[in-house]
Scaffold this motif. Structure first.
Motif, PDB file in Angstrom:
ATOM      1  N   LEU A 172       0.841  -1.204   0.000  1.00  0.00           N
ATOM      2  CA  LEU A 172       0.000   0.000   0.000  1.00  0.00           C
ATOM      3  C   LEU A 172       0.874   1.252   0.000  1.00  0.00           C
ATOM      4  N   CYS A 173       1.938   1.237   0.793  1.00  0.00           N
ATOM      5  CA  CYS A 173       2.886   2.362   0.816  1.00  0.00           C
ATOM      6  C   CYS A 173       3.500   2.549  -0.573  1.00  0.00           C
ATOM      7  N   TYR A 174       3.843   1.425  -1.197  1.00  0.00           N
ATOM      8  CA  TYR A 174       4.412   1.456  -2.551  1.00  0.00           C
ATOM      9  C   TYR A 174       3.415   2.068  -3.540  1.00  0.00           C
ATOM     10  N   GLU A 175       2.163   1.619  -3.479  1.00  0.00           N
ATOM     11  CA  GLU A 175       1.134   2.112  -4.396  1.00  0.00           C
ATOM     12  C   GLU A 175       0.916   3.611  -4.251  1.00  0.00           C
ATOM     13  N   LEU A 176       1.050   4.116  -3.022  1.00  0.00           N
ATOM     14  CA  LEU A 176       0.805   5.532  -2.753  1.00  0.00           C
ATOM     15  C   LEU A 176       2.060   6.385  -2.901  1.00  0.00           C
ATOM     16  N   GLY A 177       3.173   5.759  -3.240  1.00  0.00           N
ATOM     17  CA  GLY A 177       4.411   6.514  -3.396  1.00  0.00           C
ATOM     18  C   GLY A 177       5.003   6.978  -2.084  1.00  0.00           C
ATOM     19  N   LYS A 178       4.666   6.292  -0.982  1.00  0.00           N
ATOM     20  CA  LYS A 178       5.235   6.628   0.330  1.00  0.00           C
ATOM     21  C   LYS A 178       6.584   5.915   0.463  1.00  0.00           C
ATOM     22  N   LYS A 179       7.564   6.508  -0.162  1.00  0.00           N
ATOM     23  CA  LYS A 179       8.867   5.866  -0.333  1.00  0.00           C
ATOM     24  C   LYS A 179       9.516   5.450   0.983  1.00  0.00           C
ATOM     25  N   GLU A 180       9.578   6.364   1.923  1.00  0.00           N
ATOM     26  CA  GLU A 180      10.288   6.078   3.176  1.00  0.00           C
ATOM     27  C   GLU A 180       9.625   4.945   3.955  1.00  0.00           C
ATOM     28  N   GLU A 181       8.292   4.965   4.007  1.00  0.00           N
ATOM     29  CA  GLU A 181       7.586   3.898   4.720  1.00  0.00           C
ATOM     30  C   GLU A 181       7.748   2.559   4.005  1.00  0.00           C
ATOM     31  N   ALA A 182       7.634   2.580   2.686  1.00  0.00           N
ATOM     32  CA  ALA A 182       7.788   1.344   1.916  1.00  0.00           C
ATOM     33  C   ALA A 182       9.175   0.754   2.132  1.00  0.00           C
ATOM     34  N   MET A 183      10.193   1.608   2.113  1.00  0.00           N
ATOM     35  CA  MET A 183      11.570   1.134   2.306  1.00  0.00           C
ATOM     36  C   MET A 183      11.793   0.638   3.735  1.00  0.00           C
ATOM     37  N   GLU A 184      11.181   1.316   4.696  1.00  0.00           N
ATOM     38  CA  GLU A 184      11.318   0.901   6.105  1.00  0.00           C
ATOM     39  C   GLU A 184      10.780  -0.517   6.299  1.00  0.00           C
ATOM     40  N   TYR A 185       9.577  -0.781   5.771  1.00  0.00           N
ATOM     41  CA  TYR A 185       8.991  -2.111   5.951  1.00  0.00           C
ATOM     42  C   TYR A 185       9.694  -3.151   5.085  1.00  0.00           C
ATOM     43  N   ALA A 186      10.203  -2.733   3.930  1.00  0.00           N
ATOM     44  CA  ALA A 186      10.960  -3.667   3.091  1.00  0.00           C
ATOM     45  C   ALA A 186      12.206  -4.152   3.834  1.00  0.00           C
ATOM     46  N   ARG A 187      12.910  -3.238   4.458  1.00  0.00           N
ATOM     47  CA  ARG A 187      14.131  -3.615   5.198  1.00  0.00           C
ATOM     48  C   ARG A 187      13.784  -4.492   6.390  1.00  0.00           C
ATOM     49  N   GLU A 188      12.679  -4.166   7.049  1.00  0.00           N
ATOM     50  CA  GLU A 188      12.247  -4.993   8.182  1.00  0.00           C
ATOM     51  C   GLU A 188      11.904  -6.407   7.713  1.00  0.00           C
ATOM     52  N   LEU A 189      11.232  -6.499   6.586  1.00  0.00           N
ATOM     53  CA  LEU A 189      10.852  -7.808   6.057  1.00  0.00           C
ATOM     54  C   LEU A 189      12.066  -8.589   5.557  1.00  0.00           C
ATOM     55  N   LEU A 190      13.054  -7.891   5.033  1.00  0.00           N
ATOM     56  CA  LEU A 190      14.278  -8.560   4.578  1.00  0.00           C
ATOM     57  C   LEU A 190      15.049  -9.183   5.734  1.00  0.00           C
ATOM     58  N   LEU A 199       9.045  -6.204  -6.429  1.00  0.00           N
ATOM     59  CA  LEU A 199       8.319  -5.074  -7.006  1.00  0.00           C
ATOM     60  C   LEU A 199       8.782  -3.756  -6.390  1.00  0.00           C
ATOM     61  N   VAL A 200       8.923  -3.729  -5.093  1.00  0.00           N
ATOM     62  CA  VAL A 200       9.398  -2.515  -4.410  1.00  0.00           C
ATOM     63  C   VAL A 200      10.820  -2.175  -4.869  1.00  0.00           C
ATOM     64  N   ALA A 201      11.640  -3.209  -5.040  1.00  0.00           N
ATOM     65  CA  ALA A 201      13.041  -2.997  -5.438  1.00  0.00           C
ATOM     66  C   ALA A 201      13.173  -2.438  -6.845  1.00  0.00           C
ATOM     67  N   THR A 202      12.125  -2.564  -7.664  1.00  0.00           N
ATOM     68  CA  THR A 202      12.203  -1.996  -9.011  1.00  0.00           C
ATOM     69  C   THR A 202      12.194  -0.471  -8.980  1.00  0.00           C
ATOM     70  N   TYR A 203      11.729   0.115  -7.883  1.00  0.00           N
ATOM     71  CA  TYR A 203      11.660   1.580  -7.790  1.00  0.00           C
ATOM     72  C   TYR A 203      12.472   2.169  -6.658  1.00  0.00           C
ATOM     73  N   TYR A 204      12.654   1.428  -5.578  1.00  0.00           N
ATOM     74  CA  TYR A 204      13.318   1.983  -4.408  1.00  0.00           C
ATOM     75  C   TYR A 204      14.572   1.188  -4.067  1.00  0.00           C
ATOM     76  N   PRO A 205      15.638   1.869  -3.651  1.00  0.00           N
ATOM     77  CA  PRO A 205      16.900   1.182  -3.332  1.00  0.00           C
ATOM     78  C   PRO A 205      16.838   0.485  -1.969  1.00  0.00           C
ATOM     79  N   ILE A 206      16.508  -0.799  -1.976  1.00  0.00           N
ATOM     80  CA  ILE A 206      16.409  -1.539  -0.706  1.00  0.00           C
ATOM     81  C   ILE A 206      17.487  -2.611  -0.607  1.00  0.00           C
ATOM     82  N   GLY A 207      18.471  -2.559  -1.499  1.00  0.00           N
ATOM     83  CA  GLY A 207      19.631  -3.430  -1.375  1.00  0.00           C
ATOM     84  C   GLY A 207      19.501  -4.803  -1.992  1.00  0.00           C
TER      85      GLY A 207
END
Length: 543
Positions: free
Chosen positions: A102-120, A139-147
């Protein structure tokens, strides 16, 4: 689902809904509808803990709302729930993945990256969640740098024999390759998964296949896919991607020269937008509208449509990846319109066509030196690309005369800024564009045209265009004289101080020229256009 239940779930407030109306609605609902209503009522309560079953029900409710286009409402629901999750479980992990998306869909970059790192960092991913886990993170990694690498991550999801692994992940990979310009690979993948798809998934595949075929100019194959998509549209007219199918069917018919059918599909998209506005569909419709107008030689109306769409979309509260893709598509269409304008100019006068690209480049360099914002640079490039288009109305024998022009002929040449403005008459263009087109031959000593304006009356952007215009004219071979060297041109410009443009601009242009190297200016223009578009889409407002 009956419309009364859907309307309630999408529009009722958690804090103020009428309990009696809720009970009445509940009494006439099906078992499935009651599950959604139970979750809604649970959400409206003051509960701070939820069972695994309740948590999954709440996720399904939010997902239902998101799929109906109410992504922000779904996000607010999920945000309330996720703040109460304090245990690790399969359902809590599923909910975190859902919230990240949902964060990804809304372009909430920081929140999307925060949860992506937590999930990783999760140590154990249940087997039944692995395909969803890798697909979402890919999918998130296609737009945001999550490593992580998006391609290899999506391919991990494809190792699992479920709907996500066999359909969603490969589709996302196909879309990734499409937006990276690898259309053949995108086409190959989507054709493989189309064999397994049905219903909505088949529709997604057909649309992607059509997009790839149009870009690759494989018209016969595109016609075959268009027929299949139209058949599916007649069988499933309520699909949520019906508007997107209309857009690309419109592109197909416009490409084969069937303007009437293209307009029909554009009208269908606008009818949908009247019923339910979505920024993504609006942007895609604007790109189609611009393409149709451009193919009908209404280039200036096409540019107006693109700029209008761009200005509206960038005001969206959240620039989601979908809107970002759409903006890039819209701005890419603008570059195609520019190419057609240059082609028209080249038929009339090869010098003016090439001159337009060089002036745009030189003006951009000076405006950047003057610290113009990215949006100002965008408008300046558009204005510079249009600044001499009025010359298409000048007779060829005057425009290409090898000798010195007579006074009468010079007066005709001096009409081109006015002719340029006539092309823009009644259209909604930014002031920067209008000032450049109409005033790029004004001079601060009052000896310019068409109005004889003086210093203080001439907008700075018009002076920037004037400097770039004069420099290019000096350094280019003309039928009646050879080009000056850069040094000779600099000396000439120095001699015009107090006449051509204000001193600060002249001094800054000298600094630009010190760094200027000869190059292919068609390539140079595409580079500055790409940088400006990239900066606009990444929020880099500094020029």
């Amino acid at each position: 689902m009956r419309s009364e239940v859907e309307d309630f779930l999408l529009n009722a407030s958690l804090n103020t809904f009428d309990i009696d109306s809720f009970k009445k609605l509940y009494s006439i609902s099906s078992k499935k509808e009651r599950e959604y209503l139970d979750s809604f009522k649970l959400l409206a309560s003051d509960r701070s803990e939820f069972s695994e079953e309740e948590l999954e029900g709440l996720r399904k409710l939010a997902a239902f709302i998101a799929k109906r286009g109410k992504v922000l409402k779904a996000y607010n629901i999920a945000k309330k729930i996720i703040s109460l999750i304090n245990v690790n479980s399969t359902q809590s992990l599923r909910f975190k993945l859902f919230y990240m998306m949902l964060c990804y869909e809304l372009g909430k970059k920081e929140e999307a990256m925060e949860y992506a790192r937590e999930l990783l960092n999760e140590k154990h991913i249940p087997e039944e969640l692995k395909s969803t886990y890798y697909n979402a993170l890919g999918l998130v990694a296609t737009y945001y740098p999550i490593g992580i690498d998006p391609v290899s991550t999506l391919r991990k999801a494809m190792n699992y024999n479920d709907n996500t692994g066999k359909l969603l992940a490969p589709y996302n990979l196909a879309e990734y390759f499409y937006h990276k310009g690898n259309f053949e690979e995108s086409l190959r993948i989507v054709r493989e998964i189309k064999l397994l798809a049905s219903g909505y998934a088949k529709s997604m595949c057909l649309i992607m296949e059509l997009k790839c075929l149009l870009v690759l100019n494989k018209i016969e194959e595109a016609e075959r896919i268009s027929r299949k998509l139209e058949q599916l549209n007649s069988e499933m007219p309520q699909r949520i991607d019906i508007g997107t199918s209309y857009v690309f069917l419109g592109h197909f018919y416009n490409k084969i020269g069937n303007s009437a059918r293209a307009h029909d599909y554009l009208d269908k998209v606008y009818q949908l937008l009247q019923y339910e506005y979505t920024p993504y569909l609006y942007g895609e419709a604007s790109a189609l509208k611009a393409e149709i107008l451009s193919s009908e030689d209404e280039h200036f109306k096409a540019i107006e449509a693109i700029i209008d769409a761009f200005q509206i979309l960038r005001k969206e509260r959240f620039l989601s990846p979908h809107i970002m893709k759409c903006l890039r598509s819209v701005l890419s269409e603008l570059l195609e319109v520019f190419s057609k304008l240059i082609a028209t100019l080249r038929k009339k006068d090869d010098y003016t066509a090439s001159h337009t690209l060089r002036v745009s480049y030189f003006a951009y360099l000076l405006a950047k030196q003057m610290r113009y914002t990215t949006l100002q640079l965008f408008d300046l490039i558009v204005g510079a690309m249009l600044h001499d288009y009025g010359k298409v109305k000048i007779p060829d024998e005057i425009l290409n005369k090898p000798g010195k022009l007579t006074d009468e002929e010079m007066n005709i040449i001096r009409l081109h800024p006015q002719y340029g403005m006539e092309f823009l008459q009644g259209l909604n263009f930014p002031d920067i564009v209008l000032h450049i087109v109409y005033m790029h031959h004004e001079r601060i000593d009052g000896r310019g045209y068409p109005q004889g304006l003086k210093n203080g009356e001439i907008p700075e952007v018009a002076q920037i265009a004037a400097i770039a215009d004069v420099f290019d004219a000096l350094t280019t071979d003309r039928p009646y004289r050879k080009a000056l060297t850069k040094r000779e041109a600099i000396d000439f410009l120095i001699s015009t101080k107090g006449k051509l443009a204000n001193e600060e601009l002249m001094d800054n242009f000298m600094n630009v020229l010190e760094q200027l190297k000869p190059r292919n200016y068609s390539t140079a223009f595409r580079e500055i256009w790409k940088k400006t578009v990239d900066d606009l889409l990444t929020g880099n407002t500094e020029g």
